[in-house]
Scaffold this active site. Structure first.
Site, PDB file in Angstrom:
ATOM      1  N   PRO A  62      19.335  92.969 111.972  1.00 37.36           N
ATOM      2  CA  PRO A  62      20.138  92.246 112.349  1.00 37.36           C
ATOM      3  C   PRO A  62      21.657  93.169 112.100  1.00 37.36           C
ATOM      4  O   PRO A  62      22.040  93.360 111.157  1.00 37.36           O
ATOM      5  CB  PRO A  62      19.268  90.926 111.920  1.00 37.36           C
ATOM      6  CG  PRO A  62      18.642  90.994 111.625  1.00 37.36           C
ATOM      7  CD  PRO A  62      18.506  93.007 110.603  1.00 37.36           C
ATOM      8  N   GLY A 100      25.212  89.996 107.383  1.00 38.00           N
ATOM      9  CA  GLY A 100      25.224  90.442 106.200  1.00 38.00           C
ATOM     10  C   GLY A 100      24.207  91.185 105.950  1.00 38.00           C
ATOM     11  O   GLY A 100      23.883  91.294 104.244  1.00 38.00           O
ATOM     12  N   LEU A 101      23.350  91.988 106.212  1.00 39.90           N
ATOM     13  CA  LEU A 101      22.078  92.812 105.596  1.00 39.90           C
ATOM     14  C   LEU A 101      22.690  94.275 105.673  1.00 39.90           C
ATOM     15  O   LEU A 101      21.466  95.071 106.077  1.00 39.90           O
ATOM     16  CB  LEU A 101      20.976  92.387 106.960  1.00 39.90           C
ATOM     17  CG  LEU A 101      20.775  91.096 106.592  1.00 39.90           C
ATOM     18  CD1 LEU A 101      19.067  90.736 107.347  1.00 39.90           C
ATOM     19  CD2 LEU A 101      19.940  90.860 104.633  1.00 39.90           C
ATOM     20  N   GLY A 102      23.619  94.670 106.404  1.00 49.13           N
ATOM     21  CA  GLY A 102      24.554  96.179 105.783  1.00 49.13           C
ATOM     22  C   GLY A 102      24.131  97.291 107.174  1.00 49.13           C
ATOM     23  O   GLY A 102      24.429  98.339 106.654  1.00 49.13           O
ATOM     24  N   SER A 103      23.740  96.080 108.091  1.00 50.42           N
ATOM     25  CA  SER A 103      23.229  97.533 109.565  1.00 50.42           C
ATOM     26  C   SER A 103      24.235  97.730 110.020  1.00 50.42           C
ATOM     27  O   SER A 103      23.475  99.128 110.106  1.00 50.42           O
ATOM     28  CB  SER A 103      23.450  95.731 110.603  1.00 50.42           C
ATOM     29  OG  SER A 103      23.314  97.024 111.920  1.00 50.42           O
ATOM     30  N   ALA A 138      26.540  99.748 107.655  1.00 50.46           N
ATOM     31  CA  ALA A 138      26.344 100.735 107.264  1.00 50.46           C
ATOM     32  C   ALA A 138      24.942 101.639 106.705  1.00 50.46           C
ATOM     33  O   ALA A 138      25.683 103.059 106.813  1.00 50.46           O
ATOM     34  CB  ALA A 138      26.774 100.314 105.606  1.00 50.46           C
ATOM     35  N   ALA A 139      24.040 100.861 107.293  1.00 52.91           N
ATOM     36  CA  ALA A 139      22.871 101.362 107.055  1.00 52.91           C
ATOM     37  C   ALA A 139      22.570 102.407 108.355  1.00 52.91           C
ATOM     38  O   ALA A 139      22.512 104.257 108.393  1.00 52.91           O
ATOM     39  CB  ALA A 139      21.792 100.787 107.519  1.00 52.91           C
ATOM     40  N   ASP A 171      28.157  98.050  99.508  1.00 50.37           N
ATOM     41  CA  ASP A 171      26.948  97.975 100.874  1.00 50.37           C
ATOM     42  C   ASP A 171      27.054  99.868 100.908  1.00 50.37           C
ATOM     43  O   ASP A 171      25.409  99.649 100.951  1.00 50.37           O
ATOM     44  CB  ASP A 171      28.420  97.675 101.861  1.00 50.37           C
ATOM     45  CG  ASP A 171      27.451  95.966 102.242  1.00 50.37           C
ATOM     46  OD1 ASP A 171      28.098  95.487 101.567  1.00 50.37           O
ATOM     47  OD2 ASP A 171      28.481  95.387 103.690  1.00 50.37           O
TER      48      ASP A 171
HETATM   49  C1  MEV Z   1      29.822  92.237 102.481  1.00 46.18           C
HETATM   50  O1  MEV Z   1      28.542  92.843 102.761  1.00 46.18           O
HETATM   51  C2  MEV Z   1      30.567  91.982 101.728  1.00 46.18           C
HETATM   52  C3  MEV Z   1      31.869  91.266 101.291  1.00 46.18           C
HETATM   53  O2  MEV Z   1      31.850  91.146  99.312  1.00 46.18           O
HETATM   54  C4  MEV Z   1      32.730  92.621 102.062  1.00 46.18           C
HETATM   55  C5  MEV Z   1      33.124  93.787 100.434  1.00 46.18           C
HETATM   56  O3  MEV Z   1      32.114  93.582  99.853  1.00 46.18           O
HETATM   57  O4  MEV Z   1      33.756  94.499 101.232  1.00 46.18           O
HETATM   58  C6  MEV Z   1      32.563  89.918 101.771  1.00 46.18           C
END
Ligand code: MEV
Length: 342
Positions: A130, A134-137, A139-140, A181
């Site tokens: 998704p 916050g699941l790293g889409s 970067a993945a 990430d």
């Molecule tokens: C984002 O996945 C995590 C944060 O800590 C930002 C980061 O580490 O770059 C909010």
């Protein structure tokens, strides 16, 4: 438009990620813990294109062209939910353009500008991760693209090299990323991460299960990290104390994970969540999901990633997973995933 590729293909893939402890504080030098989520994946496939075509990107499962400021191609080739466009026509702030350009610069032999060294290829990108949760889409997808292009050029980059390139992409689009990430996604294993100290593998003493619930609301890492930075500037002592406390929790959590005491680790998730709430990065929807998970028997729960939207995670005994998952759905989760940390 085909979203699958067949003969003569070069493939790269990457999992999603989940931060267990230490988000935000990690940007300020505190340790954090993250694990890969292999149940969701980004995949990039390179196939040969027409002579002189340059690089074409076919993005399935990503926002349609119009949402990304791109026009559908004249040949009408846009997939139903996604986008098909030439690299040459991509906006300067297109994250995929950034990933492709860095990969071409590193792996192709040419040392010229992007238009001079474009191979004639089609890069098809699919993802079940998704977006903006916050699941790293991001970067993945970048990792998958970089790995597929490395394969196309006959290169076998190390995880460290891939992570470094993805970090460059993250810096272009997320402002001041900590690097967690790209590290957990490129290495595809649990990590204990301190900014600037490279990768430390995290040994998991005893496997445990996590339930992940998507609130359905987007979370902009750039925006939320920027807001936290403003608040830190306004109240440095208060925020430094919050970051220190979160760092202390991550250090203890590491020991619990390594010794196989995941229940004690789960209790620390509640403590970490309380500090994230004080930092102002939770939201009513995230709080509701966390409360639902705890009431249904989760041992601990917290938001994961930048917050304000995105996902929560809950640690639960195996026999409680169905009840916790059901409670999260009833509380409005858009999607519920279960992942094993081992
Ligand atoms: C984002 O996945 C995590 C944060 O800590 C930002 C980061 O580490 O770059 C909010």
């Amino acid at each position: 438009m085909e979203c699958t590729a067949e003969a003569d293909t070069w493939v790269g893939s990457a999992p999603g990620k989940l931060i267990l402890f230490g988000e935000h504080a990690v940007v300020y030098g505190q340790p954090a813990i993250a694990v890969p989520v292999t149940g969701v994946q980004a995949r990039a496939t390179v196939t040969g294109g027409e002579a002189g075509s340059g690089v074409w990107l076919v993005c399935c499962d990503l926002p349609p062209c119009e949402d990304r400021g791109l026009l559908p191609t004249p040949d009408g080739g846009a997939p139903a939910s996604g986008c098909r466009y030439a690299l040459r026509g991509a906006a300067a702030d297109d994250p995929l353009r950034g990933a492709v350009a860095l990969a071409l610069a590193r792996f192709s032999d040419a040392e010229r500008g992007i238009s001079g060294m474009e191979p004639d290829i089609v890069l098809t990108i699919t993802s079940t991760i998704p977006i903006a949760r916050g699941l790293g889409s991001g970067a993945a997808v970048a990792t998958a693209v970089i790995r597929s292009l490395a394969a196309y050029f006959g290169r076998q980059p190390s995880n460290d090299e891939v992570s470094g390139l993805v970090f460059e992409v993250e810096k272009l689009f997320h402002g001041t990323p900590s690097g967690i990430d790209n590290t957990v996604i490129a290495y595809q294993q649990p990590v204990y991460f301190v900014r600037g100290e490279g990768m430390t593998p995290l040994r998991v003493g005893s496997p445990f299960s996590l339930v992940i619930a998507d609130s359905g609301a987007p979370s902009s890492t750039r925006e939320v990290v920027g807001t936290v930075r403003q608040r830190w500037h306004a109240e440095p002592q208060r925020y430094d104390a919050l970051f220190d406390s979160i760092g202390a929790i991550a250090r203890i959590a590491r020991r619990h994970i390594e010794t196989g005491d995941w229940r004690s680790m789960a209790g620390l998730m509640d403590e970490n969540q309380a500090l994230l709430e004080q930092m102002g990065v939770s939201s009513p929807a995230l709080d509701r999901l966390i409360e639902a998970a705890r009431s249904a028997g989760a041992v601990g729960a917290k938001l994961s990633g930048a917050g304000r939207g995105g996902c929560i995670l809950a640690a639960a005994e195996r026999h409680a997973i169905a009840a916790v998952s059901g409670a999260l759905r009833s509380a409005g989760a858009a999607q519920v995933l279960v992942t094993e940390v081992a």
